[in-house]
Design a protein around this motif. Structure first.
Motif, PDB file in Angstrom:
ATOM      1  N   ALA A 102       0.837  -1.209   0.000  1.00  0.00           N
ATOM      2  CA  ALA A 102       0.000   0.000   0.000  1.00  0.00           C
ATOM      3  C   ALA A 102       0.868   1.253   0.000  1.00  0.00           C
ATOM      4  O   ALA A 102       0.581   2.221  -0.721  1.00  0.00           O
ATOM      5  CB  ALA A 102      -0.933   0.001   1.202  1.00  0.00           C
ATOM      6  N   ASP A 103       1.935   1.256   0.797  1.00  0.00           N
ATOM      7  CA  ASP A 103       2.841   2.405   0.833  1.00  0.00           C
ATOM      8  C   ASP A 103       3.535   2.593  -0.518  1.00  0.00           C
ATOM      9  O   ASP A 103       3.713   3.712  -0.984  1.00  0.00           O
ATOM     10  CB  ASP A 103       3.904   2.223   1.920  1.00  0.00           C
ATOM     11  N   ASP A 151       0.984   4.055  -2.977  1.00  0.00           N
ATOM     12  CA  ASP A 151       0.739   5.467  -2.654  1.00  0.00           C
ATOM     13  C   ASP A 151       1.919   6.340  -3.070  1.00  0.00           C
ATOM     14  O   ASP A 151       1.732   7.447  -3.592  1.00  0.00           O
ATOM     15  CB  ASP A 151       0.456   5.640  -1.157  1.00  0.00           C
ATOM     16  N   VAL A 166       1.764   6.820  -6.888  1.00  0.00           N
ATOM     17  CA  VAL A 166       0.743   7.796  -7.293  1.00  0.00           C
ATOM     18  C   VAL A 166       1.202   9.218  -6.957  1.00  0.00           C
ATOM     19  O   VAL A 166       1.075  10.132  -7.779  1.00  0.00           O
ATOM     20  CB  VAL A 166      -0.626   7.462  -6.646  1.00  0.00           C
ATOM     21  N   ALA A 167       1.773   9.415  -5.776  1.00  0.00           N
ATOM     22  CA  ALA A 167       2.249  10.744  -5.376  1.00  0.00           C
ATOM     23  C   ALA A 167       3.376  11.212  -6.303  1.00  0.00           C
ATOM     24  O   ALA A 167       3.387  12.375  -6.733  1.00  0.00           O
ATOM     25  CB  ALA A 167       2.726  10.722  -3.929  1.00  0.00           C
ATOM     26  N   ALA A 211      -4.822   1.983  -5.983  1.00  0.00           N
ATOM     27  CA  ALA A 211      -4.493   3.291  -5.415  1.00  0.00           C
ATOM     28  C   ALA A 211      -4.948   4.346  -6.417  1.00  0.00           C
ATOM     29  O   ALA A 211      -4.867   4.124  -7.622  1.00  0.00           O
ATOM     30  CB  ALA A 211      -2.992   3.418  -5.162  1.00  0.00           C
ATOM     31  N   HIS A 271      -5.809   8.918  -6.866  1.00  0.00           N
ATOM     32  CA  HIS A 271      -5.976  10.269  -6.346  1.00  0.00           C
ATOM     33  C   HIS A 271      -6.417  11.167  -7.488  1.00  0.00           C
ATOM     34  O   HIS A 271      -5.802  11.177  -8.558  1.00  0.00           O
ATOM     35  CB  HIS A 271      -4.670  10.801  -5.742  1.00  0.00           C
TER      36      HIS A 271
END
Length: 190
Positions: A77-78, A81, A84-85, A107, A109
């Motif tokens: 998950a990290d 994320d 995506v960031a 994931a 955003h």
């Protein structure tokens, strides 16, 4: 039984029709494009254009260097994320997502579920395209209304995964390569 020929047309009638059509045309071919610098008939005479001054130095566009994605966590998950960031920070997009080849969002955003739900059918449709020698169907772009969805895909032993972005235009070839590398880095070891 008689076989009907295609030569049933009346040759005289066709000749008269062609004569009427060609009679209205000029026998001289019309110049559709005038030679450069030649004035058009009836056009006002203009002064010769003044050449524009050259820029002092041709400065190439500054290419923003995108740092490579470095994954520091073992938590899936990290890692997703962080991917995506990184994508949002370094590429021209308003939203980014990671999905599996079934369209399941892993994931996301700044993107709707409706956009991500297209991934499964899209990747399934590309299976046939991937079988064509010399065709790379692991990246692409698709207009979705007023926005462009760009995606890259990576195949692993666990299936296919897609990293996608949504923005005003398709990503550049350089951006696609950077996203492919970042996706591969993220999936390595999962």
């Amino acid at each position: 039984m008689t076989v009907r020929s295609v030569s049933w047309t009346d040759a005289q009638r066709v000749s008269s029709l062609l004569a009427r059509v060609s009679a209205t045309r000029s026998r001289e071919p019309a110049a559709l494009v005038s030679a450069m610098g030649a004035p058009r008939a009836g056009a006002p005479v203009k002064a010769a254009p003044v050449p524009a001054k050259a820029a002092p130095k041709d400065v190439p566009k500054e290419v923003k260097e995108v740092p490579r994605l470095v994954q520091t966590s073992d938590n899936p998950a990290d890692r997703l994320d962080a991917l995506v960031a990184w994508t949002l920070d370094h590429h021209a997009c308003v939203g980014a997502f990671v999905a599996d080849d079934n369209g399941l969002t892993l994931a996301a955003h700044g993107i709707s579920e409706a956009h991500v739900s297209l991934v499964g059918p899209l990747l399934s449709a590309l299976v046939g395209v991937r079988s064509i020698p010399g065709v790379d169907a692991t990246a692409g772009a698709l207009w979705l209304g007023a926005q462009m969805m760009s995606w890259v895909e990576a195949r692993t032993a666990r299936g296919g995964f897609c990293l996608g972005t949504v923005g005003d235009e398709a990503l550049s070839t350089r951006s696609f390569e950077q996203l492919k590398e970042a996706l591969a880095t993220t999936l390595r070891g999962l």
